[in-house]
Scaffold this motif. Structure first.
Motif, PDB file in Angstrom:
ATOM      1  N   THR A  64     -17.081  20.121  14.918  1.00  0.00           N
ATOM      2  CA  THR A  64     -16.125  20.429  13.748  1.00  0.00           C
ATOM      3  C   THR A  64     -16.698  19.297  12.832  1.00  0.00           C
ATOM      4  N   GLY A  65     -17.079  19.598  11.591  1.00  0.00           N
ATOM      5  CA  GLY A  65     -17.620  18.812  10.606  1.00  0.00           C
ATOM      6  C   GLY A  65     -16.548  18.653   9.442  1.00  0.00           C
ATOM      7  N   PHE A  66     -15.869  17.352   9.383  1.00  0.00           N
ATOM      8  CA  PHE A  66     -14.999  17.095   8.278  1.00  0.00           C
ATOM      9  C   PHE A  66     -15.884  16.782   7.050  1.00  0.00           C
ATOM     10  N   SER A  67     -15.158  16.605   5.998  1.00  0.00           N
ATOM     11  CA  SER A  67     -15.815  16.355   4.476  1.00  0.00           C
ATOM     12  C   SER A  67     -17.188  17.200   4.571  1.00  0.00           C
ATOM     13  N   PRO A  68     -17.027  18.597   4.913  1.00  0.00           N
ATOM     14  CA  PRO A  68     -18.243  19.452   4.636  1.00  0.00           C
ATOM     15  C   PRO A  68     -18.957  19.674   3.195  1.00  0.00           C
ATOM     16  N   LEU A  69     -18.042  19.073   2.400  1.00  0.00           N
ATOM     17  CA  LEU A  69     -18.497  19.244   0.807  1.00  0.00           C
ATOM     18  C   LEU A  69     -19.182  17.804   0.327  1.00  0.00           C
ATOM     19  N   GLY A  70     -18.983  16.880   1.337  1.00  0.00           N
ATOM     20  CA  GLY A  70     -19.725  15.438   0.827  1.00  0.00           C
ATOM     21  C   GLY A  70     -18.721  14.534   0.452  1.00  0.00           C
ATOM     22  N   SER A  71     -18.753  14.107  -0.789  1.00  0.00           N
ATOM     23  CA  SER A  71     -18.132  12.907  -1.293  1.00  0.00           C
ATOM     24  C   SER A  71     -16.891  13.251  -2.067  1.00  0.00           C
ATOM     25  N   SER A  72     -16.465  14.325  -2.184  1.00  0.00           N
ATOM     26  CA  SER A  72     -15.414  14.854  -3.182  1.00  0.00           C
ATOM     27  C   SER A  72     -14.213  13.967  -2.895  1.00  0.00           C
ATOM     28  N   SER A  73     -13.723  13.917  -1.733  1.00  0.00           N
ATOM     29  CA  SER A  73     -12.284  13.004  -1.585  1.00  0.00           C
ATOM     30  C   SER A  73     -12.373  11.624  -1.596  1.00  0.00           C
ATOM     31  N   TYR A  74     -13.963  11.064  -1.602  1.00  0.00           N
ATOM     32  CA  TYR A  74     -14.245   9.737  -1.441  1.00  0.00           C
ATOM     33  C   TYR A  74     -14.281   9.253  -2.609  1.00  0.00           C
ATOM     34  N   VAL A  75     -14.437  10.020  -3.884  1.00  0.00           N
ATOM     35  CA  VAL A  75     -14.696   9.280  -5.035  1.00  0.00           C
ATOM     36  C   VAL A  75     -13.225   8.864  -5.498  1.00  0.00           C
ATOM     37  N   GLU A  76     -12.354   9.612  -5.225  1.00  0.00           N
ATOM     38  CA  GLU A  76     -10.866   9.360  -5.407  1.00  0.00           C
ATOM     39  C   GLU A  76     -10.504   7.919  -4.753  1.00  0.00           C
ATOM     40  N   LEU A  77     -11.021   7.525  -3.836  1.00  0.00           N
ATOM     41  CA  LEU A  77     -10.859   6.116  -2.911  1.00  0.00           C
ATOM     42  C   LEU A  77     -12.084   5.027  -3.483  1.00  0.00           C
ATOM     43  N   ASP A  78     -12.688   5.534  -4.422  1.00  0.00           N
ATOM     44  CA  ASP A  78     -13.800   4.433  -4.874  1.00  0.00           C
ATOM     45  C   ASP A  78     -14.850   4.291  -3.865  1.00  0.00           C
TER      46      ASP A  78
END
Length: 146
Positions: free
Chosen positions: A36-50
């Motif tokens: 199961t791959g989490f973050s399958p769209l890549g960076s989106s949620s990590y932008v919010e976390l810098d």
């Protein structure tokens, strides 16, 4: 796995077009372990976390836009479909109803082998979720990838 009394059924890892983890996927397939791959769209949620920038997003890749236009789908749907077609289940994160609905609408089409190859060419070995990075901000240190 040689000493596991109960072998794992599923391995959940960060997996997206920039971090495909092909060798790990192959080993899991050989061992009968679903991925199961989490973050399958890549960076989106990590932008919010810098932990990433907007330019780190595979959603904005020209290859993804071209393939999405070909199928009349969104870039997110194409990346999610790529994840499923290359052997993993995907668990995208969203709190927006329209995106939740869109994310589920990836089973009415299949990407051609040629388009899978084009999307697979995006591999960068780019990991966004590295506890060695983000745990330092929590007064902890956990360098699991070094």
């Amino acid at each position: 796995l040689n000493y596991a009394r109960i072998p794992p059924a599923v391995l959940q890892v960060e997996r997206h077009a920039y971090l495909q983890q092909s060798n790990l996927l192959r080993m899991c397939e050989e061992e009968g372990i679903a991925v199961t791959g989490f973050s399958p769209l890549g960076s989106s949620s990590y932008v919010e976390l810098d932990m990433a920038t907007k330019s780190d997003s595979a959603l904005d890749e020209p290859i993804v836009a071209t393939v999405a236009a070909k199928y009349g789908k969104s870039p997110a749907q194409v990346l999610l479909r790529w994840g499923v077609q290359t052997g993993a289940s995907v668990i995208p994160k969203s709190v927006k109803q329209n995106r939740l609905i869109e994310n589920l609408d990836i089973f009415g089409f299949s990407l051609s082998d040629e388009d899978i190859e084009k999307l697979s060419s995006l591999e960068k070995g780019r990991r966004f979720n590295d506890p060695g990075d983000f745990t330092q901000g929590m007064n902890s240190f956990c360098p699991i990838y070094d």
